[in-house]
Design a protein around this motif. Sequence first.
Motif, PDB file in Angstrom:
ATOM      1  N   LEU A  83      -4.236  -6.064  -7.799  1.00  0.00           N
ATOM      2  CA  LEU A  83      -4.670  -5.408  -6.564  1.00  0.00           C
ATOM      3  C   LEU A  83      -4.409  -3.907  -6.570  1.00  0.00           C
ATOM      4  O   LEU A  83      -4.982  -3.187  -5.751  1.00  0.00           O
ATOM      5  CB  LEU A  83      -3.951  -6.039  -5.366  1.00  0.00           C
ATOM      6  N   ALA A  84      -3.564  -3.427  -7.457  1.00  0.00           N
ATOM      7  CA  ALA A  84      -3.113  -2.032  -7.384  1.00  0.00           C
ATOM      8  C   ALA A  84      -4.216  -1.028  -7.651  1.00  0.00           C
ATOM      9  O   ALA A  84      -4.108   0.130  -7.227  1.00  0.00           O
ATOM     10  CB  ALA A  84      -1.959  -1.803  -8.365  1.00  0.00           C
ATOM     11  N   HIS A  85      -5.285  -1.414  -8.323  1.00  0.00           N
ATOM     12  CA  HIS A  85      -6.318  -0.459  -8.698  1.00  0.00           C
ATOM     13  C   HIS A  85      -7.369  -0.252  -7.610  1.00  0.00           C
ATOM     14  O   HIS A  85      -8.185   0.664  -7.711  1.00  0.00           O
ATOM     15  CB  HIS A  85      -7.007  -0.924  -9.986  1.00  0.00           C
ATOM     16  N   ASN A  86      -7.377  -1.105  -6.572  1.00  0.00           N
ATOM     17  CA  ASN A  86      -8.428  -1.029  -5.551  1.00  0.00           C
ATOM     18  C   ASN A  86      -7.828  -1.273  -4.166  1.00  0.00           C
ATOM     19  O   ASN A  86      -8.173  -2.231  -3.483  1.00  0.00           O
ATOM     20  CB  ASN A  86      -9.521  -2.064  -5.837  1.00  0.00           C
ATOM     21  N   TYR A  87      -6.903  -0.414  -3.780  1.00  0.00           N
ATOM     22  CA  TYR A  87      -6.219  -0.623  -2.504  1.00  0.00           C
ATOM     23  C   TYR A  87      -7.179  -0.505  -1.320  1.00  0.00           C
ATOM     24  O   TYR A  87      -7.036  -1.218  -0.326  1.00  0.00           O
ATOM     25  CB  TYR A  87      -5.060   0.353  -2.356  1.00  0.00           C
ATOM     26  N   ASP A  88      -8.147   0.384  -1.396  1.00  0.00           N
ATOM     27  CA  ASP A  88      -9.097   0.508  -0.286  1.00  0.00           C
ATOM     28  C   ASP A  88      -9.897  -0.774  -0.110  1.00  0.00           C
ATOM     29  O   ASP A  88     -10.117  -1.241   1.015  1.00  0.00           O
ATOM     30  CB  ASP A  88     -10.044   1.685  -0.537  1.00  0.00           C
ATOM     31  N   PHE A 102       0.806  -1.218   0.000  1.00  0.00           N
ATOM     32  CA  PHE A 102       0.000   0.000   0.000  1.00  0.00           C
ATOM     33  C   PHE A 102       0.837   1.265   0.000  1.00  0.00           C
ATOM     34  O   PHE A 102       0.296   2.359   0.014  1.00  0.00           O
ATOM     35  CB  PHE A 102      -0.945   0.000   1.208  1.00  0.00           C
ATOM     36  N   GLN A 103       2.147   1.125   0.026  1.00  0.00           N
ATOM     37  CA  GLN A 103       2.994   2.294  -0.152  1.00  0.00           C
ATOM     38  C   GLN A 103       3.024   2.742  -1.604  1.00  0.00           C
ATOM     39  O   GLN A 103       3.497   3.827  -1.893  1.00  0.00           O
ATOM     40  CB  GLN A 103       4.420   1.987   0.322  1.00  0.00           C
ATOM     41  N   ALA A 104       2.540   1.902  -2.496  1.00  0.00           N
ATOM     42  CA  ALA A 104       2.420   2.255  -3.928  1.00  0.00           C
ATOM     43  C   ALA A 104       3.747   2.711  -4.511  1.00  0.00           C
ATOM     44  O   ALA A 104       3.802   3.595  -5.348  1.00  0.00           O
ATOM     45  CB  ALA A 104       1.357   3.327  -4.129  1.00  0.00           C
ATOM     46  N   GLY A 105       4.829   2.094  -4.053  1.00  0.00           N
ATOM     47  CA  GLY A 105       6.132   2.427  -4.586  1.00  0.00           C
ATOM     48  C   GLY A 105       6.749   3.693  -4.051  1.00  0.00           C
ATOM     49  O   GLY A 105       7.868   4.034  -4.408  1.00  0.00           O
ATOM     50  N   LEU A 106       6.056   4.428  -3.187  1.00  0.00           N
ATOM     51  CA  LEU A 106       6.588   5.678  -2.642  1.00  0.00           C
ATOM     52  C   LEU A 106       7.297   5.365  -1.334  1.00  0.00           C
ATOM     53  O   LEU A 106       6.671   4.977  -0.350  1.00  0.00           O
ATOM     54  CB  LEU A 106       5.444   6.680  -2.408  1.00  0.00           C
ATOM     55  N   LYS A 107       8.601   5.503  -1.300  1.00  0.00           N
ATOM     56  CA  LYS A 107       9.387   5.205  -0.114  1.00  0.00           C
ATOM     57  C   LYS A 107       9.379   6.408   0.814  1.00  0.00           C
ATOM     58  O   LYS A 107      10.304   7.224   0.848  1.00  0.00           O
ATOM     59  CB  LYS A 107      10.819   4.821  -0.504  1.00  0.00           C
ATOM     60  N   THR A 108       8.315   6.536   1.548  1.00  0.00           N
ATOM     61  CA  THR A 108       8.210   7.642   2.487  1.00  0.00           C
ATOM     62  C   THR A 108       9.065   7.363   3.712  1.00  0.00           C
ATOM     63  O   THR A 108       9.249   6.210   4.094  1.00  0.00           O
ATOM     64  CB  THR A 108       6.746   7.845   2.909  1.00  0.00           C
TER      65      THR A 108
END
Length: 905
Positions: free
Chosen positions: A587-592, A320-326
């Motif tokens: 799964l990437a299109h409906n994370y909620d 669920f980080q969607a590739g963003l390494k926060t």
Amino acid sequence: MSSNNGNSNASGGGGDSDSNDRNELFIAIAALAISVVALIIAVLQALQQYFASAEGYSQCSEKTIGRWSKFTKRKLLLKQFRFEVRFRVPVIFVAPPYNRFGPLGDDTGVEADIGAGKEIVYVDGSSENYRKTHTWTPEEYDFKREKLKGTDSREAIHTADNEMTTWLALLMAIQRMERESREWQDHMARPYVAPVDADASKALVLADNYGGHTMVVGVQEKTRSWDTMPDGLKKPYATTAMCHLVEIVAMLGIHWKEFDRRNNVYRAQGNGFLVTGSMVPNLGVAFTFEKVGKTWFQENRIVPNDSVKQLCFGFCPTIFQAGLKTPLYTDEPKDEGTLQLATRAEVAETLVSFNCNTNTVNYFRLGNEHTRYSHLFPVTFEMLGMVGEVMQIHRTMFTMLPNPTFFTWNKAAFSLIGLMQGFRRSLDDADKEERLFRRGSHLAAIRADMDRIIAVALEDDEQRRKDEVVLADRRRLDEVKKMAEANKYILLKRGPAKATLPQKSVWVRAFERVGRGIKHAFVKIGTSLRYGFLKLLFKLHLTKNDPADETPFIKQRELASNTLERESFPRYLEQLHHAIKRCDLFLAHNYDLVQHVFALHMQEVLCYLNSRPNSPDDEPHESPVTGGWPTGSPGGYGGGYGYGSGAGGGGGRAQRGPASHIYTPSPDNTEYYNDKYIALHAIDTASWTMRHRMLMQLYVTFIRKRVADVPIPAKVSVYTQVKASKEKIAALTRQDSSALSALADIPEGSLASSTSSRVPTGGIAAAINVGVAAALAGAPVATAAAAVGSAAAAPAVTHEEAPSPGGASVSSTGGSSVASSAVPEAPTGTSTTAATAAAAAAFKKKNNPEKDTIQRATTVRDIEDIWCTLTFRMLCWLMLHDFHKKDVQVSKSDVYDSRLAVYLL
């Protein structure tokens, strides 16, 4: 006569004068010699006192710090009339190999001059890297130990080199880990030709330049003065950070046994190493690194992925980080982008972040020794597999990970291949009734992936068994050869009888000894002259090769001698990567919605693990709880979406005992204990083959249905689907055409009334699907909205409805319906009215940069597809990764990314 006597007296007096002069001369010479000797002694004493001011110079010798001793220098301090000892020690850290920002400053990429110390050297196990880190190779270290034997029995009797600093042994262990593991990987992947990945990102290409490794140990050199050494320390120490030490310990296969920051007591052991730490006065927290047993670095080496750092502290990044390494801060509250698994309390916080209800959270927050958390393996690993980020680096052979949970991972108790086979069999049985594997559907692709994974997994398992037999025979043959060579050596050492030996004359033996002595002297003189000349060139910066680093030719030790080439293993990992990638794309299109399904799954699994279908009197012996059933029910449901069925449906009871709020369905709950329910003690007592099949049958027929029966909340009522072909749209229209017979014209405004929220959601979903299909077929948006509104207003066609606990009724067709008394009304808005839902979908489609997706209402089949995908992903993820049996997470999440300086003695 008188004159003669006078002359004789005169001549006699002159003789005495000459004798006295000579005596005085001798005395003066002796006094001068004594004075000169005394002056020399005084000068030597003064020089000795002056050079003795260079305290610590002997503690920085080669016996103590190895090749780092070549940087030990005396610096003259004229103002203080003494020498200062300066030496170099490493600063060790962990970072990606392309990082150029070190603790001592930024590396410009150019090899630093002597004394600059800013060059970053990342350990990779190569010969050049050994030279840059000033460490001995295993062969050089063995050569020096062999050379030491027999020269000084006082030093050679020790089994451990306690004169050497432990950080030098740590550097050699890290170098050996990189060298041996890379050699093993090349050996395993040698017969396999990897397919070309055209979709590889720039980050992967950059990582490939370093062998795909993004978690590497870096070294910088720091010059120190012995004047700053704390009292009581007799050896130079290296510096690192607390977080980097934890990561290095995990990289070496060492597991923490004690990590007490309050009392500063630290101990870790594993893979033949022992690490201990404590508080050192005037310094801080210091650690010692010792080798206490045999060590190997092959498939047990952890995955060198930068994301693995979080696992060392009990965290795990999710999809669920969607590739963003926060940035992940230790003191900040975590969301669904991070799993916290180090303690029960942290697992409870993770469940709260996924909006699990209070009953599910209390299993970890208030659980006691009777609460059960595992079926064949603990549920925390199920959480890792379902939503955890893939740690295994594509096209590498390493699969081991640090265990981020407080549970053990014992693969001897179950088989992941058996679970995959059971899952496939259960889905095949369900497909006969529900037609799950529709042509072109996502589950059909998953079914094909299952067949490929099972086939290659069985092939690799069979190949591994054959290799173990071959290697066992090879090791046995090597032992026989070693024994034969030892016997032969003993016979040659003993030699034949003395009577048969030819006797050489004395002068022949003398000439031979003289010749050997002359030859040895010339070789020694030539070696000394060559060494001195090369040393002079090195000091004049005319060459970069230090002659001190050169060693005589030594045969390289074979580090991966007990492995065989196995092409099936890389293909097995390749198939798992492709399968997980397919799941993640779906799964990437409906994370909620994925988070919603994941929370429901954890609720149902934990409720099942603590459920008992029998009464307390006739409860099986394997039941985890022996207390009676109190009256009443547990508290409310926190953090949920507003449905009242809870983790295991209504009619539940609370356990009696210390954790009185642990939820479990009561034995008389016939809705929960239905014909699809399989008792947990039946799985525990089943045979090896049947337990896997029974667990997967329970998951598919029981857990999946209970997850799908929960009403779909308004938050996830809109589903993002990849645009399908016209054939798939026509099939979707035919599938939901049963709702066309119930269409009726009603005003659009009535959909937003208070009674509209009580219309069965199954009819609304079917009607919205019809409207979306009509819109995709080319009908205007208004026409589609009118069709949807008329279909939603009509009563849904339902069959016999079984009363659900708490007042909800579940239709036998697999859809879900909501009772007006038990379930709170869903808020009306864009997701609950058909017209506005269609308008919102059209607007989002028009403004959505992703032209290949459409928006439609979420159906029960979508919930089931996501659940099957998550379960399949969980099995693939666990097959792709591995954990050591003795590795259990000791809570240390508060030191994640901690730059607290610690020292290596």
